[in-house]
Motif scaffolding. Structure first.
Motif, short mmCIF file in Angstrom:
data_model
loop_
_atom_site.label_atom_id
_atom_site.label_comp_id
_atom_site.label_asym_id
_atom_site.label_seq_id
_atom_site.Cartn_x
_atom_site.Cartn_y
_atom_site.Cartn_z
N THR A 159 -5.08 -4.87 -55.96
CA THR A 159 -5.63 -3.94 -54.97
C THR A 159 -7.07 -4.38 -54.71
O THR A 159 -7.59 -5.25 -55.41
N GLU A 160 -7.69 -3.77 -53.72
CA GLU A 160 -9.06 -4.18 -53.40
C GLU A 160 -10.01 -3.89 -54.56
O GLU A 160 -11.07 -4.48 -54.65
N GLN A 167 -16.20 -18.07 -50.14
CA GLN A 167 -16.77 -16.71 -50.23
C GLN A 167 -18.23 -16.71 -49.76
O GLN A 167 -18.87 -17.77 -49.76
N LYS A 168 -18.69 -15.51 -49.35
CA LYS A 168 -20.02 -15.45 -48.71
C LYS A 168 -21.17 -15.48 -49.72
O LYS A 168 -22.32 -15.66 -49.35
N PHE A 169 -20.86 -15.26 -50.98
CA PHE A 169 -21.92 -15.23 -51.99
C PHE A 169 -21.82 -16.48 -52.87
O PHE A 169 -20.73 -17.02 -53.07
N VAL A 229 -14.50 -9.53 -49.09
CA VAL A 229 -14.43 -9.18 -47.66
C VAL A 229 -15.66 -8.38 -47.22
O VAL A 229 -15.77 -7.97 -46.07
N GLU A 230 -16.58 -8.17 -48.16
CA GLU A 230 -17.81 -7.44 -47.85
C GLU A 230 -18.69 -8.30 -46.94
O GLU A 230 -18.94 -9.46 -47.24
N ASP A 231 -19.14 -7.72 -45.80
CA ASP A 231 -19.97 -8.50 -44.87
C ASP A 231 -21.32 -8.86 -45.48
O ASP A 231 -21.80 -9.96 -45.32
N ASP A 232 -21.90 -7.88 -46.17
CA ASP A 232 -23.18 -8.13 -46.82
C ASP A 232 -22.95 -8.27 -48.33
O ASP A 232 -22.67 -7.30 -49.00
N PRO A 233 -23.07 -9.50 -48.87
CA PRO A 233 -22.78 -9.72 -50.29
C PRO A 233 -23.72 -8.94 -51.23
O PRO A 233 -23.44 -8.81 -52.40
#
Ligand SMILES: [Zn+2]
Length: 215
Positions: free
Chosen positions: A65-66, A12-14, A88-92
């Motif tokens: 669900t999301e 994950q991005k964060f 899936v958020e580009d900006d965490p």
């Protein structure tokens, strides 16, 4: 297809540094057709979701669900709670979509609360009923009974009033809707970033006062 491993050493991005979260704790998969799946990766402290009834349910592998709230380990600061969507958020740092979702839930909760309040108010009107009915019966008995029997009229009226009061109180006492209501929403009206329960002022400002996440 998109696949994100969530954990202290996840993809994950964060960053996640919470002590009770495993290195590779859970996996979220989004299929090309938009089906979301959450799977626990044999984590030490388990993976949970908050279900429609606002209850914490441990899972192994489920469709989500999301906007499903995922709880790794527990809801304290040692665990980690997030909306599935966040992976899936580009900006965490961006909690806009999730915050807006919580705002919609809040709107729905307010409407439901107003309906319950109206019902309770209606029921409370019934508390006047024994007094009114008894007054009418008392008046009739006083007018209709011969002079030497009027005392029975008073007794009958008093007995009837007491009985009616008991019946109405039993009926009104059954109301637990307000309690059900707070159970249903306590876990849902929280900040999507730091999980702090949000106050009415924070909903109005559309921002969490602790972590500054906002809509
Ligand atoms: Zn917050």
């Amino acid at each position: 297809m998109q696949e994100v491993i969530i954990g202290k050493e996840g993809t994950q991005k964060f960053p996640i540094n919470n002590s009770r979260v495993s290195r590779q704790h859970a996996k979220i998969t989004v299929s090309d057709s938009g089906q979301w799946t959450l799977e626990d990766l044999n984590s030490t402290n388990g993976t949970y979701i908050i279900d429609d009834n606002d209850e914490l349910v441990q899972i192994k592998k489920v469709s989500i669900t999301e906007f499903t709230r995922v709880v790794l380990a527990d809801q304290t600061s040692m665990g980690f709670t997030f909306f599935a969507q966040h992976v899936v958020e580009d900006d965490p740092q961006n909690y806009k979509a999730e915050f807006q979702y919580v705002l919609r839930i809040h709107d729905k909760a307010l409407k439901e609360k107003a309906e319950i309040d109206a019902k309770i108010q209606k029921k409370n009107m019934m508390r006047f009923l024994p007094g009114i009915i008894s007054a009418v019966i008392g008046l009739l008995l006083t007018l209709l009974l011969p002079f030497n029997q009027k005392v029975y009229g008073v007794a009958v009226t008093a007995l009837f009033t007491a009985l009616l009061q008991v019946i109405i109180n039993i009926y009104l006492g059954k109301d637990s809707k307000l309690k059900d209501f707070s159970n249903k929403y306590s876990n849902k009206l929280t900040c999507p970033c730091c999980s702090k329960p949000l106050s009415e002022i924070e909903f109005k400002n559309q921002m969490c006062s602790r972590c500054k996440a906002h809509a």
